[in-house]
Scaffold this motif. Sequence first.
Motif, PDB file in Angstrom:
ATOM      1  N   LEU A  38      37.773  38.185  13.868  1.00 45.38           N
ATOM      2  CA  LEU A  38      36.873  38.219  15.021  1.00 45.38           C
ATOM      3  C   LEU A  38      36.293  39.638  15.104  1.00 45.38           C
ATOM      4  N   PRO A  39      35.202  39.901  14.398  1.00 41.24           N
ATOM      5  CA  PRO A  39      34.706  41.280  14.329  1.00 41.24           C
ATOM      6  C   PRO A  39      34.159  41.812  15.655  1.00 41.24           C
ATOM      7  N   HIS A  40      33.562  40.961  16.477  1.00 38.52           N
ATOM      8  CA  HIS A  40      32.952  41.414  17.738  1.00 38.52           C
ATOM      9  C   HIS A  40      33.564  40.663  18.914  1.00 38.52           C
ATOM     10  N   PHE A  41      34.861  40.756  19.049  1.00 38.98           N
ATOM     11  CA  PHE A  41      35.551  40.029  20.112  1.00 38.98           C
ATOM     12  C   PHE A  41      35.123  40.492  21.498  1.00 38.98           C
ATOM     13  N   TRP A  42      34.836  41.771  21.653  1.00 36.58           N
ATOM     14  CA  TRP A  42      34.501  42.295  22.971  1.00 36.58           C
ATOM     15  C   TRP A  42      33.218  41.684  23.523  1.00 36.58           C
ATOM     16  N   LEU A  43      32.316  41.205  22.651  1.00 36.06           N
ATOM     17  CA  LEU A  43      31.103  40.545  23.129  1.00 36.06           C
ATOM     18  C   LEU A  43      31.417  39.214  23.818  1.00 36.06           C
ATOM     19  N   LEU A  44      32.501  38.560  23.391  1.00 34.02           N
ATOM     20  CA  LEU A  44      32.867  37.276  23.985  1.00 34.02           C
ATOM     21  C   LEU A  44      33.495  37.437  25.357  1.00 34.02           C
ATOM     22  N   VAL A  45      33.906  38.637  25.699  1.00 33.23           N
ATOM     23  CA  VAL A  45      34.594  38.879  26.964  1.00 33.23           C
ATOM     24  C   VAL A  45      33.619  39.325  28.059  1.00 33.23           C
ATOM     25  N   ILE A  46      32.375  39.610  27.693  1.00 33.28           N
ATOM     26  CA  ILE A  46      31.415  40.111  28.671  1.00 33.28           C
ATOM     27  C   ILE A  46      31.121  39.078  29.761  1.00 33.28           C
ATOM     28  N   ALA A  47      30.865  37.833  29.395  1.00 33.35           N
ATOM     29  CA  ALA A  47      30.515  36.809  30.386  1.00 33.35           C
ATOM     30  C   ALA A  47      31.649  36.549  31.383  1.00 33.35           C
ATOM     31  N   PRO A  48      32.909  36.341  30.933  1.00 32.80           N
ATOM     32  CA  PRO A  48      33.963  36.159  31.934  1.00 32.80           C
ATOM     33  C   PRO A  48      34.170  37.386  32.817  1.00 32.80           C
ATOM     34  N   LEU A  49      34.011  38.575  32.253  1.00 31.13           N
ATOM     35  CA  LEU A  49      34.150  39.785  33.066  1.00 31.13           C
ATOM     36  C   LEU A  49      33.044  39.886  34.112  1.00 31.13           C
ATOM     37  N   LEU A  50      31.830  39.508  33.751  1.00 26.91           N
ATOM     38  CA  LEU A  50      30.745  39.526  34.728  1.00 26.91           C
ATOM     39  C   LEU A  50      30.973  38.498  35.828  1.00 26.91           C
ATOM     40  N   CYS A  51      31.501  37.337  35.475  1.00 25.87           N
ATOM     41  CA  CYS A  51      31.832  36.340  36.497  1.00 25.87           C
ATOM     42  C   CYS A  51      32.882  36.890  37.459  1.00 25.87           C
ATOM     43  N   LEU A  52      33.917  37.479  36.905  1.00 19.83           N
ATOM     44  CA  LEU A  52      34.987  38.016  37.733  1.00 19.83           C
ATOM     45  C   LEU A  52      34.483  39.161  38.608  1.00 19.83           C
ATOM     46  N   LEU A  53      33.710  40.066  38.031  1.00 24.38           N
ATOM     47  CA  LEU A  53      33.179  41.181  38.814  1.00 24.38           C
ATOM     48  C   LEU A  53      32.205  40.719  39.895  1.00 24.38           C
ATOM     49  N   SER A  54      31.375  39.716  39.593  1.00 24.97           N
ATOM     50  CA  SER A  54      30.421  39.254  40.597  1.00 24.97           C
ATOM     51  C   SER A  54      31.101  38.486  41.718  1.00 24.97           C
ATOM     52  N   GLY A  55      32.325  38.067  41.511  1.00 23.49           N
ATOM     53  CA  GLY A  55      33.070  37.462  42.608  1.00 23.49           C
ATOM     54  C   GLY A  55      33.850  38.474  43.414  1.00 23.49           C
ATOM     55  N   LEU A  56      34.299  39.545  42.772  1.00 18.99           N
ATOM     56  CA  LEU A  56      35.158  40.520  43.451  1.00 18.99           C
ATOM     57  C   LEU A  56      34.416  41.721  44.022  1.00 18.99           C
ATOM     58  N   TRP A  57      33.442  42.245  43.299  1.00 18.19           N
ATOM     59  CA  TRP A  57      32.807  43.499  43.687  1.00 18.19           C
ATOM     60  C   TRP A  57      31.659  43.230  44.644  1.00 18.19           C
ATOM     61  N   ARG A  58      31.675  43.856  45.792  1.00 20.27           N
ATOM     62  CA  ARG A  58      30.735  43.591  46.872  1.00 20.27           C
ATOM     63  C   ARG A  58      29.255  43.695  46.488  1.00 20.27           C
ATOM     64  N   PRO A  59      28.812  44.717  45.758  1.00 19.78           N
ATOM     65  CA  PRO A  59      27.378  44.786  45.416  1.00 19.78           C
ATOM     66  C   PRO A  59      26.906  43.644  44.512  1.00 19.78           C
ATOM     67  N   LEU A  60      27.797  43.001  43.773  1.00 14.68           N
ATOM     68  CA  LEU A  60      27.394  41.923  42.862  1.00 14.68           C
ATOM     69  C   LEU A  60      27.653  40.528  43.426  1.00 14.68           C
ATOM     70  N   GLN A  61      28.191  40.415  44.626  1.00 18.09           N
ATOM     71  CA  GLN A  61      28.569  39.104  45.164  1.00 18.09           C
ATOM     72  C   GLN A  61      27.351  38.250  45.473  1.00 18.09           C
ATOM     73  N   VAL A  62      27.490  36.953  45.218  1.00 26.58           N
ATOM     74  CA  VAL A  62      26.422  35.996  45.494  1.00 26.58           C
ATOM     75  C   VAL A  62      26.298  35.774  46.994  1.00 26.58           C
ATOM     76  N   GLN A  63      27.421  35.547  47.656  1.00 28.40           N
ATOM     77  CA  GLN A  63      27.467  35.418  49.101  1.00 28.40           C
ATOM     78  C   GLN A  63      28.174  36.647  49.662  1.00 28.40           C
ATOM     79  N   GLN A  64      27.527  37.368  50.534  1.00 24.78           N
ATOM     80  CA  GLN A  64      28.122  38.585  51.081  1.00 24.78           C
ATOM     81  C   GLN A  64      29.303  38.232  51.973  1.00 24.78           C
ATOM     82  N   GLU A  65      30.420  38.901  51.734  1.00 25.60           N
ATOM     83  CA  GLU A  65      31.626  38.705  52.537  1.00 25.60           C
ATOM     84  C   GLU A  65      31.467  39.441  53.869  1.00 25.60           C
TER      85      GLU A  65
END
Length: 70
Positions: A38-65
Motif C-alpha cells: 500500500l504505497p499511498h495509504f495516507w491518502l485513503l485516510v483523508i476522507a474518514p478524517l475529514l468526516c470525523l473532523l467535520s463532526g467534531l470541530w466547530r468551524p467545520l460542523q454542518v449543524q452548529q452546536e
Amino acid sequence: MWCFPKRWANRVLCYAGIFGLLFQLLAAVHAWWHQIPLPHFWLLVIAPLLCLLSGLWRPLQVQQETDRPS
C-alpha cells in the motif's frame, strides 16, 4: 472543544469517520498480513478524517452546536 456532538448530522459524520478509520486500519492490517503493498495509504485516510473532523470541530460542523457550559 472536542466533545461528541449532540446534533444528528454532526453525530452521523462522527460515526462515519470512526467507521471509516477502523475500516482503513483493518484493511491496512490485512494488506500487511498478506504482504500486499500500500504505497499511498495516507491518502485513503483523508476522507474518514475529514468526516470525523467535520463532526467534531466547530468551524467545520454542518449543524452548529449550541454553546455548552464548561
